[in-house]
Design a protein around this motif. Structure first.
Motif, PDB file in Angstrom:
ATOM      1  N   UNK A   1       0.798  -1.226   0.000  1.00  0.00           N
ATOM      2  CA  UNK A   1       0.000   0.000   0.000  1.00  0.00           C
ATOM      3  C   UNK A   1       0.825   1.268   0.000  1.00  0.00           C
ATOM      4  N   UNK A   2       0.165   2.358   0.341  1.00  0.00           N
ATOM      5  CA  UNK A   2       0.854   3.644   0.369  1.00  0.00           C
ATOM      6  C   UNK A   2       1.907   3.703   1.461  1.00  0.00           C
ATOM      7  N   UNK A   3       1.669   2.981   2.562  1.00  0.00           N
ATOM      8  CA  UNK A   3       2.680   2.935   3.611  1.00  0.00           C
ATOM      9  C   UNK A   3       3.946   2.281   3.070  1.00  0.00           C
ATOM     10  N   UNK A   4       3.786   1.234   2.269  1.00  0.00           N
ATOM     11  CA  UNK A   4       4.933   0.574   1.653  1.00  0.00           C
ATOM     12  C   UNK A   4       5.698   1.517   0.737  1.00  0.00           C
ATOM     13  N   UNK A   5       4.967   2.240  -0.091  1.00  0.00           N
ATOM     14  CA  UNK A   5       5.618   3.211  -0.980  1.00  0.00           C
ATOM     15  C   UNK A   5       6.323   4.278  -0.157  1.00  0.00           C
ATOM     16  N   UNK A   6       5.680   4.710   0.931  1.00  0.00           N
ATOM     17  CA  UNK A   6       6.266   5.734   1.795  1.00  0.00           C
ATOM     18  C   UNK A   6       7.533   5.231   2.474  1.00  0.00           C
ATOM     19  N   UNK A   7       7.525   3.947   2.876  1.00  0.00           N
ATOM     20  CA  UNK A   7       8.718   3.375   3.500  1.00  0.00           C
ATOM     21  C   UNK A   7       9.859   3.272   2.493  1.00  0.00           C
ATOM     22  N   UNK A   8       9.514   2.936   1.251  1.00  0.00           N
ATOM     23  CA  UNK A   8      10.539   2.871   0.207  1.00  0.00           C
ATOM     24  C   UNK A   8      11.173   4.248  -0.002  1.00  0.00           C
ATOM     25  N   UNK A   9      10.337   5.287   0.038  1.00  0.00           N
ATOM     26  CA  UNK A   9      10.851   6.649  -0.099  1.00  0.00           C
ATOM     27  C   UNK A   9      11.682   7.052   1.118  1.00  0.00           C
ATOM     28  N   UNK A  10      11.316   6.545   2.283  1.00  0.00           N
ATOM     29  CA  UNK A  10      12.102   6.837   3.493  1.00  0.00           C
ATOM     30  C   UNK A  10      13.469   6.180   3.418  1.00  0.00           C
ATOM     31  N   UNK A  11      13.495   4.900   3.025  1.00  0.00           N
ATOM     32  CA  UNK A  11      14.761   4.170   2.963  1.00  0.00           C
ATOM     33  C   UNK A  11      15.688   4.728   1.895  1.00  0.00           C
ATOM     34  N   UNK A  12      15.101   5.204   0.791  1.00  0.00           N
ATOM     35  CA  UNK A  12      15.928   5.672  -0.316  1.00  0.00           C
ATOM     36  C   UNK A  12      16.230   7.163  -0.267  1.00  0.00           C
ATOM     37  N   UNK A  13      15.254   7.975   0.160  1.00  0.00           N
ATOM     38  CA  UNK A  13      15.416   9.427   0.124  1.00  0.00           C
ATOM     39  C   UNK A  13      15.310  10.090   1.498  1.00  0.00           C
ATOM     40  N   UNK A  14      14.941   9.325   2.509  1.00  0.00           N
ATOM     41  CA  UNK A  14      14.834   9.886   3.853  1.00  0.00           C
ATOM     42  C   UNK A  14      13.600  10.730   4.079  1.00  0.00           C
TER      43      UNK A  14
ATOM     44  N   UNK B   1      -3.600  -8.272  -1.007  1.00  0.00           N
ATOM     45  CA  UNK B   1      -2.376  -9.072  -0.904  1.00  0.00           C
ATOM     46  C   UNK B   1      -1.626  -9.102  -2.233  1.00  0.00           C
ATOM     47  N   UNK B   2      -2.344  -9.315  -3.336  1.00  0.00           N
ATOM     48  CA  UNK B   2      -1.707  -9.379  -4.653  1.00  0.00           C
ATOM     49  C   UNK B   2      -1.110  -8.024  -5.038  1.00  0.00           C
ATOM     50  N   UNK B   3      -1.884  -6.955  -4.849  1.00  0.00           N
ATOM     51  CA  UNK B   3      -1.400  -5.624  -5.194  1.00  0.00           C
ATOM     52  C   UNK B   3      -0.218  -5.220  -4.311  1.00  0.00           C
ATOM     53  N   UNK B   4      -0.303  -5.575  -3.035  1.00  0.00           N
ATOM     54  CA  UNK B   4       0.794  -5.259  -2.126  1.00  0.00           C
ATOM     55  C   UNK B   4       2.065  -6.009  -2.507  1.00  0.00           C
ATOM     56  N   UNK B   5       1.905  -7.252  -2.969  1.00  0.00           N
ATOM     57  CA  UNK B   5       3.068  -8.039  -3.373  1.00  0.00           C
ATOM     58  C   UNK B   5       3.822  -7.373  -4.520  1.00  0.00           C
ATOM     59  N   UNK B   6       3.061  -6.770  -5.439  1.00  0.00           N
ATOM     60  CA  UNK B   6       3.699  -6.065  -6.558  1.00  0.00           C
ATOM     61  C   UNK B   6       4.498  -4.870  -6.053  1.00  0.00           C
ATOM     62  N   UNK B   7       3.945  -4.189  -5.057  1.00  0.00           N
ATOM     63  CA  UNK B   7       4.644  -3.037  -4.483  1.00  0.00           C
ATOM     64  C   UNK B   7       5.914  -3.492  -3.768  1.00  0.00           C
TER      65      UNK B   7
ATOM     66  N   UNK C   1       2.799   9.407   2.621  1.00  0.00           N
ATOM     67  CA  UNK C   1       1.593   8.579   2.566  1.00  0.00           C
ATOM     68  C   UNK C   1       0.351   9.450   2.440  1.00  0.00           C
ATOM     69  N   UNK C   2       0.360  10.598   3.090  1.00  0.00           N
ATOM     70  CA  UNK C   2      -0.786  11.510   3.006  1.00  0.00           C
ATOM     71  C   UNK C   2      -0.954  12.033   1.580  1.00  0.00           C
ATOM     72  N   UNK C   3       0.157  12.444   0.955  1.00  0.00           N
ATOM     73  CA  UNK C   3       0.094  12.982  -0.405  1.00  0.00           C
ATOM     74  C   UNK C   3      -0.389  11.920  -1.391  1.00  0.00           C
ATOM     75  N   UNK C   4       0.175  10.718  -1.283  1.00  0.00           N
ATOM     76  CA  UNK C   4      -0.209   9.638  -2.194  1.00  0.00           C
ATOM     77  C   UNK C   4      -1.683   9.270  -2.016  1.00  0.00           C
ATOM     78  N   UNK C   5      -2.117   9.208  -0.767  1.00  0.00           N
ATOM     79  CA  UNK C   5      -3.509   8.845  -0.507  1.00  0.00           C
ATOM     80  C   UNK C   5      -4.491   9.892  -1.016  1.00  0.00           C
ATOM     81  N   UNK C   6      -4.115  11.158  -0.937  1.00  0.00           N
ATOM     82  CA  UNK C   6      -4.975  12.225  -1.456  1.00  0.00           C
ATOM     83  C   UNK C   6      -5.209  12.012  -2.946  1.00  0.00           C
ATOM     84  N   UNK C   7      -4.143  11.672  -3.662  1.00  0.00           N
ATOM     85  CA  UNK C   7      -4.255  11.433  -5.100  1.00  0.00           C
ATOM     86  C   UNK C   7      -5.165  10.236  -5.385  1.00  0.00           C
TER      87      UNK C   7
END
Length: 282
Positions: A39-52, A154-160, A59-65
């Protein structure tokens, strides 16, 4: 009107509790072992690990979209609930960001993190809301195509999660997949209830006798539908009954006692509505 307000009030409280627990699970367990998420939390964590970047903000910005996109396809009630749950999730992620149990064990964090997050997602989904991201897409798939919400997520999250291969070691990603599986199981458990229902279809020459015994045992009615053999062309009856999973073994024994040649099919049931059942929301 009072009943409607009461229902919405209750659902909003459940949404807030669910998103708070979700945020605690992320900050206390996932970040402890640098695990990913869906989900968006996963995408947000990826951005945290890579860009801080802050998971709460991204997650708020992505969810708004996604909410803007989902607004067209979801009911207004679901959309409003989703706005509430996603806003509160972002807020709680920020408020609990300093919570750290000091556990860096991959197994503990994957299992307990998955169970806690899965349960929280189940509570949020049970109100008719979503936690954003794939959950919005999953709700659309459930509404228009009947796909099970938990499995779609579960399937969509696995792709993320596969995208984490670019920012995390393989070991972290593998434990993230384990965590997601636990999350899906916990979500399904909360949504389907503590005692899921089963639909039993019986084809036998003694359907009426079997129906009487089943009714006496379960205290619930059953339905005998007219049917015709595809090969023999003989007219017969088809018995249909919905029972709690805990009673399935007894039903099978009852049928076998009356007719060893009976044809028995047992189906999973997603929703059951009626005065003798509790409604399970998927």
């Amino acid at each position: 009107m009072k009943a409607i307000i009461k229902d919405h009030y209750k659902n909003i409280i459940i949404c807030l509790i669910g998103t708070f627990v979700n945020a605690v699970g992320v900050n206390c367990f996932l970040l402890g072992s640098n695990l990913g998420d869906g989900g968006t939390v996963g995408i947000s964590l990826a951005l945290k690990y890579s860009l801080g970047l802050s998971p709460a903000l991204t997650s708020f910005i992505i969810n708004v979209i996604l909410i803007i996109i989902g607004w067209k396809y979801l009911s207004k009630t679901v959309a409003i609930y989703t706005v509430i749950s996603n806003s509160s999730l972002s807020l709680f992620l920020e408020l609990t960001k300093h919570m750290n149990l000091g556990i860096d064990d991959f197994v503990i964090n994957a299992l307990f993190g998955g169970a806690i997050i899965g349960a929280s997602v189940g509570f949020v989904l049970s109100t008719g809301s979503t936690v954003g991201g794939p959950a919005v897409v999953a709700r659309i798939l459930n509404k228009y195509f009947g796909f099970k919400t938990a499995k779609s997520i579960f399937i969509l999250d696995s792709l993320i999660v596969l995208s984490f291969l670019m920012v995390l070691p393989l070991k972290n990603v593998l434990f993230t997949i384990i965590m997601l599986f636990v999350t899906e199981r916990a979500t399904s458990f909360i949504i389907e209830g503590f005692n899921p229902k089963k639909a039993v279809t019986i084809i036998s020459e003694k359907n009426e006798v079997i129906a009487d015994k089943i009714n006496a045992f379960t205290g619930r009615g059953s339905t005998i539908l007219p049917s015709k053999g595809g090969y023999s062309k003989n007219a017969s009856g088809m018995l249909y009954v919905v029972v709690p999973q805990s009673q399935v073994t007894k039903i099978k024994n009852l049928v076998n006692q009356e007719d060893e040649k009976a044809f028995l099919v047992i189906h999973d049931v997603r929703d059951v509505l009626g005065s003798t059942f509790i409604s399970n929301i998927t």
